[in-house]
Design a protein around this motif. Structure first.
Motif, PDB file in Angstrom:
ATOM      1  N   LEU A  72       0.497   5.022   0.587  1.00 10.96           N
ATOM      2  CA  LEU A  72       1.551   5.870   0.052  1.00 10.96           C
ATOM      3  C   LEU A  72       2.601   6.010   1.141  1.00 10.96           C
ATOM      4  O   LEU A  72       2.288   6.366   2.275  1.00 10.96           O
ATOM      5  CB  LEU A  72       0.996   7.238  -0.345  1.00 10.96           C
ATOM      6  N   GLU A 106       6.434   7.324   2.557  1.00 14.31           N
ATOM      7  CA  GLU A 106       7.563   8.237   2.471  1.00 14.31           C
ATOM      8  C   GLU A 106       8.398   8.124   3.754  1.00 14.31           C
ATOM      9  O   GLU A 106       7.849   7.801   4.813  1.00 14.31           O
ATOM     10  CB  GLU A 106       7.091   9.673   2.256  1.00 14.31           C
ATOM     11  N   ARG A 129      10.659   7.408   0.324  1.00 15.69           N
ATOM     12  CA  ARG A 129      10.597   6.265  -0.596  1.00 15.69           C
ATOM     13  C   ARG A 129      11.711   5.262  -0.370  1.00 15.69           C
ATOM     14  O   ARG A 129      11.529   4.067  -0.624  1.00 15.69           O
ATOM     15  CB  ARG A 129      10.625   6.754  -2.037  1.00 15.69           C
ATOM     16  N   ALA A 186      10.698   2.243   1.735  1.00 21.98           N
ATOM     17  CA  ALA A 186       9.402   1.646   1.396  1.00 21.98           C
ATOM     18  C   ALA A 186       9.457   0.156   1.116  1.00 21.98           C
ATOM     19  O   ALA A 186       8.421  -0.474   0.918  1.00 21.98           O
ATOM     20  CB  ALA A 186       8.801   2.367   0.189  1.00 21.98           C
ATOM     21  N   GLN A 200       8.685  12.297  -3.878  1.00 23.20           N
ATOM     22  CA  GLN A 200       7.365  11.734  -4.163  1.00 23.20           C
ATOM     23  C   GLN A 200       7.176  10.405  -3.448  1.00 23.20           C
ATOM     24  O   GLN A 200       8.055   9.558  -3.416  1.00 23.20           O
ATOM     25  CB  GLN A 200       7.174  11.547  -5.665  1.00 23.20           C
ATOM     26  N   GLN A 201       5.998  10.215  -2.882  1.00 21.89           N
ATOM     27  CA  GLN A 201       5.671   8.962  -2.203  1.00 21.89           C
ATOM     28  C   GLN A 201       5.585   7.815  -3.212  1.00 21.89           C
ATOM     29  O   GLN A 201       5.355   8.027  -4.395  1.00 21.89           O
ATOM     30  CB  GLN A 201       4.322   9.101  -1.484  1.00 21.89           C
ATOM     31  N   THR A 213       2.926   7.022   6.389  1.00 25.38           N
ATOM     32  CA  THR A 213       2.038   6.373   5.428  1.00 25.38           C
ATOM     33  C   THR A 213       0.715   7.114   5.327  1.00 25.38           C
ATOM     34  O   THR A 213       0.239   7.713   6.299  1.00 25.38           O
ATOM     35  CB  THR A 213       1.755   4.908   5.812  1.00 25.38           C
TER      36      THR A 213
END
Length: 268
Positions: free
Chosen positions: A21, A23, A25, A28, A197-198, A214
């Motif tokens: 996951l 962040e 985002r 990413a 949100q991740q 992460t």
């Protein structure tokens, strides 16, 4: 780096695969383009892609085209809307490293009914404490300075929207929208851009950067497939409901003009 079981998808199990996951985002990386394309397909968009060529989808009314081309430089997503009565043609472009979750904020909105509320591009950013600055160009900057959205106006009649992100290695992606791009679509983009949100990336697909955080999670392939299928199922359900309403709603009868009914001719 933290490690945990992601309770939203249940505990880990044999054959689980490591994912992360990530962040924020916007740092990413691009992600799986099927996150965008399969939603469009499930929403009734026509796949016009040629084998081995760029991805191309047309809206059901053929007024909007979404494309993804990884074979050119800089490559990435292009979305174009045809001119309609009262609206100019418009164009949007996302380079390849724009996360698919942010691209989907824009493209998902193409498939949904437009809200009755007046759009406000800046509100989602301000709600997440992005700093806004008004000068020649109105700009919103993320709290960490890693992403921005700007309404860029070089001179009267020449304006466009510009967004981007950067890490310690420099600028990593850009997004551009013509000034004629419908405002509710730009707002959908800004909402996805600022979303805290991740997002998930498989092992080996996390960009090397000290600016990201992460969390390691174990995910079984069937769990990942179920999550992806839920998004597609939601798109199909929305499309079915919209089409069902369009075909079954009662038709309004035109009001009868008493003068016409009496044999007279209605004045126009």
């Amino acid at each position: 780096m933290k490690k945990q079981q992601w309770t939203g998808w249940g505990p880990g199990a044999p054959h689980a695969e490591q994912h992360y996951l990530v962040e924020p985002r916007y740092l990413a990386g691009g992600g799986d383009i099927r996150h965008v394309s399969e939603f469009l397909r499930a929403s009734g968009w026509k796949d016009k892609s040629k084998p081995g060529g760029p991805l191309v989808f047309d809206s059901p009314d053929k007024s909007i085209r979404v494309g993804y081309d990884p074979f050119t430089q800089p490559g990435g997503w292009t979305i174009s809307g045809k001119a309609t009565p009262g609206r100019e043609a418009w164009h949007a472009a996302f380079t390849r490293q724009v996360p698919v979750e942010i691209v989907a904020g824009f493209t998902d909105a193409l498939t949904l009914p437009r809200s009755a509320h007046a759009p406000n591009v800046w509100a989602p950013l301000q709600e997440q404490r992005w700093q806004t600055e008004q000068g020649q160009h109105f700009t919103a900057m993320s709290p960490d300075g890693g992403a921005w959205l700007q309404f860029h106006q070089s001179k009267p009649g020449e304006a466009h929207w510009w967004a981007g992100a950067r890490n310690e290695h420099g600028r990593i992606w850009d997004a551009n929208f013509t000034a004629s791009t419908p405002m509710h679509l730009v707002q959908a983009f800004s909402t996805a851009l600022a979303d805290p949100q991740q997002v998930m990336r498989p092992r080996g697909n996390v960009p090397p950067s000290t600016h990201i955080r992460t969390t390691s999670v174990s995910v079984r392939p069937d769990q990942l497939s179920a999550w992806q299928q839920a998004r597609v199922t939601a798109a199909r359900a929305t499309t079915w409901a919209r089409n069902s309403w369009a075909t079954t709603r009662p038709r309004r009868q035109a009001p009868t003009n008493p003068y016409t009914a009496a044999g007279g001719r209605a004045r126009r």
